[in-house]
Design an enzyme around this catalytic site. Structure first.
Site, PDB file in Angstrom:
ATOM      1  N   TYR A 155      34.221  42.311  35.325  1.00 61.25           N
ATOM      2  CA  TYR A 155      35.034  41.394  36.155  1.00 61.25           C
ATOM      3  C   TYR A 155      34.158  40.824  37.283  1.00 61.25           C
ATOM      4  CZ  TYR A 155      39.421  39.570  38.116  1.00 61.25           C
ATOM      5  OH  TYR A 155      40.431  38.754  38.572  1.00 61.25           O
ATOM      6  N   LYS A 162      38.565  38.120  44.295  1.00 59.66           N
ATOM      7  CA  LYS A 162      39.952  38.593  44.499  1.00 59.66           C
ATOM      8  C   LYS A 162      40.081  39.389  45.793  1.00 59.66           C
ATOM      9  CE  LYS A 162      41.960  36.848  40.828  1.00 59.66           C
ATOM     10  NZ  LYS A 162      42.688  35.556  40.981  1.00 59.66           N
TER      11      LYS A 162
END
Ligand code: NAD
Ligand code: 0WE
Length: 261
Positions: A155, A162
């Site tokens: 990720y 995020k």
């Protein structure tokens, strides 16, 4: 009576019927909101317009959030059409595909900037553009993922983005609180959307998620839509700056439960 009767919502990030934005749009329509939809570019128009039409939405506007002029233009169009707005949904994230594999330290400067620009700065820019149009009692919501706080292999730069998005959500909640506008993030478990397609190892992650989560179920766009209804409605009137998990409880677990193996 619907929970969002009399409210106007603008939803950013609709690509197709699998999009989280579509789960939100349908739930908002069900609850009586007037919905406006924004999509990234010309090629998506053909997909997005029939979906919009099916929920009686006739405000369908292109907006590439990497362009300041696109954001200004859609705010002006929304002001012209609706006057004031009650709800803004940010359901946008992007990193170059080659940044989502291998070691995080290989993240390029350019790739880092791009992920932060599209996935984080755009929420700040939308908040600034729409702040003068927001009714008191209004809400803004961003979409995040647990890779912001715990390492999710591959990720990578999206996890860092995020984390910045969740922090931006808190700073915006502080800014907009005095005008009665709440800002929250929804942290969803993995869902098979366009943004998840082709992510190597996604299928295995999806399965491991279901095994580990206390509810032993995967998350759907309908689940996220319903959470967005709550966070946009007066039912959550005193909740702002939060990261609201819709993940079947996955994030509370420390280790997988092997006690029955
Ligand atoms: P999706 O691909 O359907 O939505 C992502 C959207 O971002 C697309 O509509 C795309 O057009 C848009 N976008 C990309 N660049 C843009 C730009 N420059 N301007 C405007 N829009 C742009 O996938 P999704 O899974 O529905 O993703 C929505 C949000 O949910 C993202 O923030 C994603 O990180 C987040 N999220 C997804 C999952 C998941 O597993 N699918 C889990 C948690 C959070
Ligand atoms: O936020 C996301 C999706 C993020 C994403 C995905 C892509 C794939 C296609 C951002 N940009 C792109 N760019 C592309 O070209 N998720 C939470 C879903 C997701 O993506 C992962 C995950 C999970 C979960 C990527 C690697 C590892 C896990």
């Amino acid at each position: 009576m619907g929970l969002l009767e009399g409210k106007t919502a603008l939803i950013f990030g609709l690509a197709n019927k699998n999009s989280i934005a579509w789960g939100v749009a349908q739930a908002f329509h069900r609850e009586g909101a007037t919905v406006g939809i924004s999509y990234a570019g010309e090629i998506l128009k053909r997909r997005v317009e029939p979906l919009a039409e099916s929920i009686g939405c006739d405000f369908v506007e292109e907006c590439d959030v990497s362009k300041d002029e696109d954001i200004e233009a859609i705010a002006a169009k929304a002001a012209e059409r609706f006057g004031k707005v009650d709800i803004i949904i940010h359901s946008i994230g992007f990193a170059n595909r080659d940044e989502l594999k291998g070691p995080f330290y290989n993240t390029s400067r350019e790739g880092f900037h791009l992920a932060m620009d599209i996935s984080v700065y755009s929420f700040v820019a939308l908040a600034r553009a729409f702040q003068p149009l927001m009714n008191p009692g209004g809400a803004m919501i961003s979409m995040t993922y647990h890779g912001s706080v715990k390492v999710t292999p591959n990720y990578n730069v999206m996890g860092v983005a995020k984390a910045a998005l969740e922090s931006s959500t808190r700073y915006l909640a502080h800014d907009l609180g005095p005008q009665g506008v709440r800002v929250n993030a929804i942290s969803a478990g993995p869902i098979r959307t366009l943004a998840a397609a082709g992510v190597s190892g996604f299928k295995a992650m999806y399965k491991a998620f279901e095994e580990m989560a206390p509810l032993h179920e995967n998350v759907t766009i309908e689940d996220v839509g319903n959470a967005a209804v709550f966070l946009s409605s007066n039912l959550s009137a005193r909740t702002t700056g939060e990261v609201f998990y819709v993940d079947a409880g996955y994030n509370i677990m420390g280790v997988p439960d092997t006690s029955k193996d």
